[in-house]
Design an enzyme around this catalytic site. Structure first.
Site, PDB file in Angstrom:
ATOM      1  N   GLN A 117     -16.262   6.608  21.086  1.00  0.00           N
ATOM      2  CA  GLN A 117     -15.552   7.598  21.901  1.00  0.00           C
ATOM      3  C   GLN A 117     -15.326   8.870  21.100  1.00  0.00           C
ATOM      4  O   GLN A 117     -15.511   9.980  21.608  1.00  0.00           O
ATOM      5  CB  GLN A 117     -14.233   7.009  22.405  1.00  0.00           C
ATOM      6  CG  GLN A 117     -14.473   5.879  23.395  1.00  0.00           C
ATOM      7  CD  GLN A 117     -13.197   5.272  23.937  1.00  0.00           C
ATOM      8  OE1 GLN A 117     -12.095   5.632  23.531  1.00  0.00           O
ATOM      9  NE2 GLN A 117     -13.343   4.340  24.862  1.00  0.00           N
ATOM     10  N   ASP A 122     -15.173  -5.041  21.830  1.00  0.00           N
ATOM     11  CA  ASP A 122     -14.533  -5.415  23.108  1.00  0.00           C
ATOM     12  C   ASP A 122     -14.623  -6.917  23.373  1.00  0.00           C
ATOM     13  O   ASP A 122     -14.025  -7.412  24.329  1.00  0.00           O
ATOM     14  CB  ASP A 122     -15.191  -4.652  24.263  1.00  0.00           C
ATOM     15  CG  ASP A 122     -14.886  -3.157  24.181  1.00  0.00           C
ATOM     16  OD1 ASP A 122     -13.865  -2.791  23.573  1.00  0.00           O
ATOM     17  OD2 ASP A 122     -15.682  -2.361  24.721  1.00  0.00           O
ATOM     18  N   ARG A 129      -9.836  -7.118  29.939  1.00  0.00           N
ATOM     19  CA  ARG A 129     -10.540  -8.111  29.119  1.00  0.00           C
ATOM     20  C   ARG A 129      -9.626  -9.291  28.760  1.00  0.00           C
ATOM     21  O   ARG A 129     -10.098 -10.401  28.550  1.00  0.00           O
ATOM     22  CB  ARG A 129     -11.122  -7.456  27.870  1.00  0.00           C
ATOM     23  CG  ARG A 129     -12.116  -6.337  28.240  1.00  0.00           C
ATOM     24  CD  ARG A 129     -13.103  -6.031  27.167  1.00  0.00           C
ATOM     25  NE  ARG A 129     -13.729  -4.733  27.405  1.00  0.00           N
ATOM     26  CZ  ARG A 129     -14.723  -4.512  28.267  1.00  0.00           C
ATOM     27  NH1 ARG A 129     -15.219  -5.499  28.978  1.00  0.00           N
ATOM     28  NH2 ARG A 129     -15.235  -3.297  28.415  1.00  0.00           N
TER      29      ARG A 129
HETATM   30  C1  S3P Z   1     -16.468   2.746  24.311  1.00  0.00           C
HETATM   31  C2  S3P Z   1     -16.209   2.669  22.970  1.00  0.00           C
HETATM   32  C3  S3P Z   1     -15.293   1.678  22.381  1.00  0.00           C
HETATM   33  C4  S3P Z   1     -14.997   0.546  23.341  1.00  0.00           C
HETATM   34  C5  S3P Z   1     -14.701   1.036  24.731  1.00  0.00           C
HETATM   35  C6  S3P Z   1     -15.883   1.819  25.277  1.00  0.00           C
HETATM   36  C7  S3P Z   1     -17.400   3.798  24.791  1.00  0.00           C
HETATM   37  O1  S3P Z   1     -14.083   2.319  22.058  1.00  0.00           O
HETATM   38  O2  S3P Z   1     -13.925  -0.232  22.869  1.00  0.00           O
HETATM   39  O3  S3P Z   1     -14.433  -0.056  25.588  1.00  0.00           O
HETATM   40  O4  S3P Z   1     -17.868   3.699  25.943  1.00  0.00           O
HETATM   41  O5  S3P Z   1     -17.676   4.727  24.037  1.00  0.00           O
HETATM   42  P1  S3P Z   1     -13.871   3.083  20.658  1.00  0.00           P
HETATM   43  O6  S3P Z   1     -14.823   4.195  20.581  1.00  0.00           O
HETATM   44  O7  S3P Z   1     -12.458   3.577  20.688  1.00  0.00           O
HETATM   45  O8  S3P Z   1     -14.089   2.019  19.608  1.00  0.00           O
END
Ligand code: S3P
Length: 448
Positions: free
Chosen positions: A186, A334, A407
């Site tokens: 993210q 996740d 989840r």
């Molecule tokens: C995601 C990145 C992950 C994941 C989330 C989806 C994404 O989070 O846990 O469910 O789609 O980029 P983080 O980037 O905070 O690790």
């Protein structure tokens, strides 16, 4: 053969889910499909919205999180067809053309929508945006994207501690090379999206590789992007024109994970989960389950619009404990709640470390899984950055709670299949964030 009781009990505010396997147990059998990948669905809606021309998305996840993304981008001028069929079209408005919305952008429960979108908003010159979400989103850390965006020159206001609601006045940004302290797709994606409209090269380096769906899809849409797998870096050069594409969204391995674990731990199970995305940045769950002795084979491996896909065949087998730590963690981040369920039936003590990030997900997943599995009779110790679970103590059905985390709701439902007696999962409607028909599929495979 007696069947399991699996009942969703709707009330005005929340739904509880009751699960009672017969004393003789259940076996899970059949060929199923899981809904579209959540990460890819968000990105397809976003890139489709900022591209020129039409994007067709096949297999979009029709869960609540992508609906939040679609509503935000509709409010900024994109035309998106109704999210009632998994073939959705997006009429893009072109990079830099997001309109100033007349109201607050509501990202619901979705961290991906909030963080990725902030990168786009911060780089749209002369427009003002406000962003908020539900109670969970308003407690999740946003400094991790606000700080690097501010280093690029972004104007952002927020509640104390970097919390939403957040206000942004978009403007031209300067490129940076950001060394992220955490492996977070993210954070990486937010900065790369901000880099699309920023003159020069914007680079993100992360400590280990997080999911790379943004890099793959940006390239497919025509962005100028390079990656260096050695240093876990991605670089975008600003100014390219994005063009609408056909995106084929594979099934979500994070949703398949519930069936992979259920099939591995429930005696007599034999399940095929078709059309699952097996991007190597997401397949940590397969490696962890293989290390535990699960029998999972990849069949019919193929490629769908730049993402690897396979059918996953799982059969019951006796599991042993394993250790989950280090670079593996971002590749199964996740799936830790459902792996914790697998650990309750594995012989020995499973240790999960380096997973403090779980404390800032939709809920504090370490605390919630520790308390809820303990309530069911499991032997769990909560660590600052993980869990220690000694398998083999029988689980007992009782009242547990999802803490409105999708989840957690689904992980506890799989634990309930192994418990003696009746388990009631409060606030189980949370599953619809990423898996609207989870209960329907559970009923279908428990019957067969
Ligand atoms: C995601 C990145 C992950 C994941 C989330 C989806 C994404 O989070 O846990 O469910 O789609 O980029 P983080 O980037 O905070 O690790």
């Amino acid at each position: 053969m007696p069947t399991a009781t699996i009942l969703l009990n709707p009330t005005e505010t929340h739904h509880s889910l009751t699960i009672a396997p017969p004393a003789s147990g259940v076996a899970l059998q059949g060929r199923i499909r899981v809904p579209g990948d959540k990460s890819i669905s968000h990105r397809a809606l976003m890139l489709g919205s900022i591209a020129q021309g039409e994007t067709e998305i096949q297999g979009l996840l029709l869960g609540e999180d992508p609906r939040s993304t679609a509503e935000c981008f509709q409010a900024m001028g994109a035309t998106i067809s109704a999210l009632n069929t998994d073939r959705v079209t997006v009429q893009g408005i072109g990079l830099g053309n997001l309109q100033e919305p007349v109201d607050v952008l509501n990202t619901g429960n979705s961290g991906t929508t909030t963080r990725l979108m902030l990168g786009l908003l911060a780089s749209q010159p002369d427009r003002f945006f406000t962003v908020t979400g539900d109670a969970s989103i308003r407690s999740r850390p946003m400094k991790r994207v606000i700080q690097p965006l501010q280093q690029m020159g972004a104007q952002i206001w927020h509640r104390a501690g970097g919390l939403a609601p957040i206000a942004v006045r978009g403007q031209r940004l300067q490129p940076i090379h950001y060394h992220s302290p955490i492996a977070s797709a993210q954070v990486k994606s937010c900065i790369l999206l901000a880099g699309l409209l920023t003159e020069g090269q914007t680079t993100v380096t992360e400590p280990s590789l997080s999911r790379d769906h943004s890099e793959r899809m940006l390239r497919a849409f025509g962005a100028e992007i390079t990656v260096d797998p050695e240093t876990h870096s991605a670089t975008v050069t600003g100014g390219a024109t994005l063009r609408g594409q056909t995106v084929i969204v594979p099934g979500d391995i994070s949703s398949a994970a519930f069936w992979l674990v259920a099939g591995a731990i429930v005696p007599g199970s034999d399940l095929v989960i078709e059309n699952v995305g097996v991007n190597p940045t997401r397949t940590g769950i397969l490696e962890a389950l293989a290390a535990m002795g699960a029998e999972i084979t990849l069949e019919n491996q193929r490629d769908a619009a730049g993402e690897p896909v396979a059918d996953l065949h799982v059969r019951h087998s006796a599991l042993q404990a394993c250790t989950i730590a280090g670079d593996l963690v971002p590749r199964l981040i996740d799936e830790i709640p459902i792996l914790a369920v697998a650990a309750t039936v594995a012989a020995g003590t499973t240790v999960i470390k380096d997973a403090a990030e779980l404390r800032v997900k939709e809920s504090d997943r370490l605390a919630v899984m520790a308390t809820q599995l303990t309530q069911m009779g499991a032997k769990v110790t909560e660590l600052p950055d993980g869990l220690e679970i000694t398998g083999g103590t029988p689980l007992t059905g009782t009242a547990v709670d999802s803490f409105t985390d999708h989840r957690i709701a689904m992980s506890l439902a799989i634990a309930a299949l192994m418990a003696q007696g009746t388990t009631t999962i409060q606030r189980a409607e949370a599953a619809a964030i990423s898996y609207p028909d989870f209960v329907g599929t559970l009923q279908e495979i428990c019957r067969s």
